[in-house]
Scaffold this motif. Structure first.
Motif, PDB file in Angstrom:
ATOM      1  N   ALA A   5      25.217 -12.884  71.783  1.00 58.60           N
ATOM      2  CA  ALA A   5      26.169 -12.336  70.816  1.00 58.60           C
ATOM      3  C   ALA A   5      26.053 -10.814  70.793  1.00 58.60           C
ATOM      4  O   ALA A   5      25.006 -10.256  71.088  1.00 58.60           O
ATOM      5  CB  ALA A   5      25.893 -12.918  69.438  1.00 58.60           C
ATOM      6  N   GLN A  22      24.167 -23.542  61.512  1.00 61.70           N
ATOM      7  CA  GLN A  22      24.891 -23.011  62.680  1.00 61.70           C
ATOM      8  C   GLN A  22      26.094 -22.199  62.233  1.00 61.70           C
ATOM      9  O   GLN A  22      26.362 -21.125  62.777  1.00 61.70           O
ATOM     10  CB  GLN A  22      25.325 -24.141  63.615  1.00 61.70           C
ATOM     11  CG  GLN A  22      26.052 -23.662  64.851  1.00 61.70           C
ATOM     12  CD  GLN A  22      25.197 -22.743  65.712  1.00 61.70           C
ATOM     13  OE1 GLN A  22      24.061 -23.051  66.032  1.00 61.70           O
ATOM     14  NE2 GLN A  22      25.735 -21.599  66.066  1.00 61.70           N
ATOM     15  N   LYS A  56      25.087 -18.794  61.281  1.00 61.90           N
ATOM     16  CA  LYS A  56      24.833 -17.943  62.448  1.00 61.90           C
ATOM     17  C   LYS A  56      26.140 -17.381  63.011  1.00 61.90           C
ATOM     18  O   LYS A  56      26.201 -16.229  63.438  1.00 61.90           O
ATOM     19  CB  LYS A  56      24.073 -18.721  63.522  1.00 61.90           C
ATOM     20  CG  LYS A  56      22.651 -19.056  63.104  1.00 61.90           C
ATOM     21  CD  LYS A  56      21.970 -19.913  64.142  1.00 61.90           C
ATOM     22  CE  LYS A  56      20.579 -20.341  63.658  1.00 61.90           C
ATOM     23  NZ  LYS A  56      19.912 -21.210  64.628  1.00 61.90           N
ATOM     24  N   TYR A  57      27.183 -18.206  63.012  1.00 63.42           N
ATOM     25  CA  TYR A  57      28.487 -17.718  63.453  1.00 63.42           C
ATOM     26  C   TYR A  57      28.996 -16.622  62.515  1.00 63.42           C
ATOM     27  O   TYR A  57      29.498 -15.592  62.951  1.00 63.42           O
ATOM     28  CB  TYR A  57      29.524 -18.841  63.492  1.00 63.42           C
ATOM     29  CG  TYR A  57      29.342 -19.882  64.563  1.00 63.42           C
ATOM     30  CD1 TYR A  57      28.796 -19.579  65.798  1.00 63.42           C
ATOM     31  CD2 TYR A  57      29.748 -21.193  64.337  1.00 63.42           C
ATOM     32  CE1 TYR A  57      28.652 -20.535  66.780  1.00 63.42           C
ATOM     33  CE2 TYR A  57      29.611 -22.161  65.313  1.00 63.42           C
ATOM     34  CZ  TYR A  57      29.060 -21.832  66.529  1.00 63.42           C
ATOM     35  OH  TYR A  57      28.927 -22.787  67.498  1.00 63.42           O
ATOM     36  N   ASN A  83      25.329 -15.869  66.591  1.00 68.87           N
ATOM     37  CA  ASN A  83      25.731 -16.750  67.685  1.00 68.87           C
ATOM     38  C   ASN A  83      27.213 -16.555  67.962  1.00 68.87           C
ATOM     39  O   ASN A  83      28.000 -16.259  67.057  1.00 68.87           O
ATOM     40  CB  ASN A  83      25.474 -18.210  67.346  1.00 68.87           C
ATOM     41  CG  ASN A  83      24.027 -18.604  67.442  1.00 68.87           C
ATOM     42  OD1 ASN A  83      23.139 -17.761  67.534  1.00 68.87           O
ATOM     43  ND2 ASN A  83      23.772 -19.894  67.397  1.00 68.87           N
ATOM     44  N   ARG A  84      27.601 -16.778  69.186  1.00 72.64           N
ATOM     45  CA  ARG A  84      28.974 -16.597  69.635  1.00 72.64           C
ATOM     46  C   ARG A  84      29.752 -17.901  69.499  1.00 72.64           C
ATOM     47  O   ARG A  84      29.276 -18.968  69.874  1.00 72.64           O
ATOM     48  CB  ARG A  84      28.944 -16.151  71.092  1.00 72.64           C
ATOM     49  CG  ARG A  84      30.295 -15.988  71.730  1.00 72.64           C
ATOM     50  CD  ARG A  84      30.168 -15.340  73.065  1.00 72.64           C
ATOM     51  NE  ARG A  84      29.923 -13.917  72.811  1.00 72.64           N
ATOM     52  CZ  ARG A  84      29.664 -13.039  73.754  1.00 72.64           C
ATOM     53  NH1 ARG A  84      29.581 -13.406  75.002  1.00 72.64           N
ATOM     54  NH2 ARG A  84      29.477 -11.777  73.455  1.00 72.64           N
TER      55      ARG A  84
END
Length: 149
Positions: A6, A41, A44-45, A50-51
């Motif tokens: 990312a 998750q 994280k986005y 994270n991507r």
């Protein structure tokens, strides 16, 4: 093999998703469910750690009711980018949309994309369909009879 790590673009996109989610009054659970990811998750986005895949970004855009291009607006390094197809709104995610906003969506699309003559023709078509549907009787499973006039 893992994807690219990312970067600042993912932070930008995550921030816009979080901002739009909050403005829409949507819970994190309601956003995580169609993505089929955990709340961890999703976090994280949203932080850009994270991507998101292109597929997941499409789902997010549909859930939030924005075009995919919305997430790239104001992104550093993209100034002066010409308009394109991404400027049109995404179709709503079918599982969440239903038919409740269909007439409004058609009206908005017609107003934005059709000239007066074509809007009038579309209006006539919609009225004809409405009249035809209002004359139909409820389908009877027992005898499978068709509507009678």
């Amino acid at each position: 093999m893992a994807g690219k790590p990312a970067d600042h673009r993912d932070v930008h996109i995550g921030g816009l998703i979080e901002e739009r989610r909050l403005r829409a009054g949507l819970s994190r659970e309601a956003l995580a469910a169609p993505l089929e990811v955990s709340l961890s998750q999703l976090g994280k986005y949203l932080k850009g750690a994270n991507r998101l895949s292109a597929t997941d970004l499409d789902v997010v855009a549909r859930v939030l009711g924005v075009p995919v291009g919305f997430f790239f607006e104001g992104m550093p390094g993209r100034e002066g980018h010409p308009s394109g197809l991404s400027d049109r709104p995404q179709a709503p995610l079918e599982a969440l949309a239903g038919w409740t906003g269909f007439a409004e969506a058609v009206a908005l699309a017609a107003e934005s994309h059709l000239d007066r003559e074509h809007r009038q023709a579309l209006g006539s078509l919609v009225r004809a369909v409405d009249r035809a549907l209002s004359r139909q009787q409820t389908f009877d499973k027992e005898n499978n009879s068709a509507p009678s006039d």
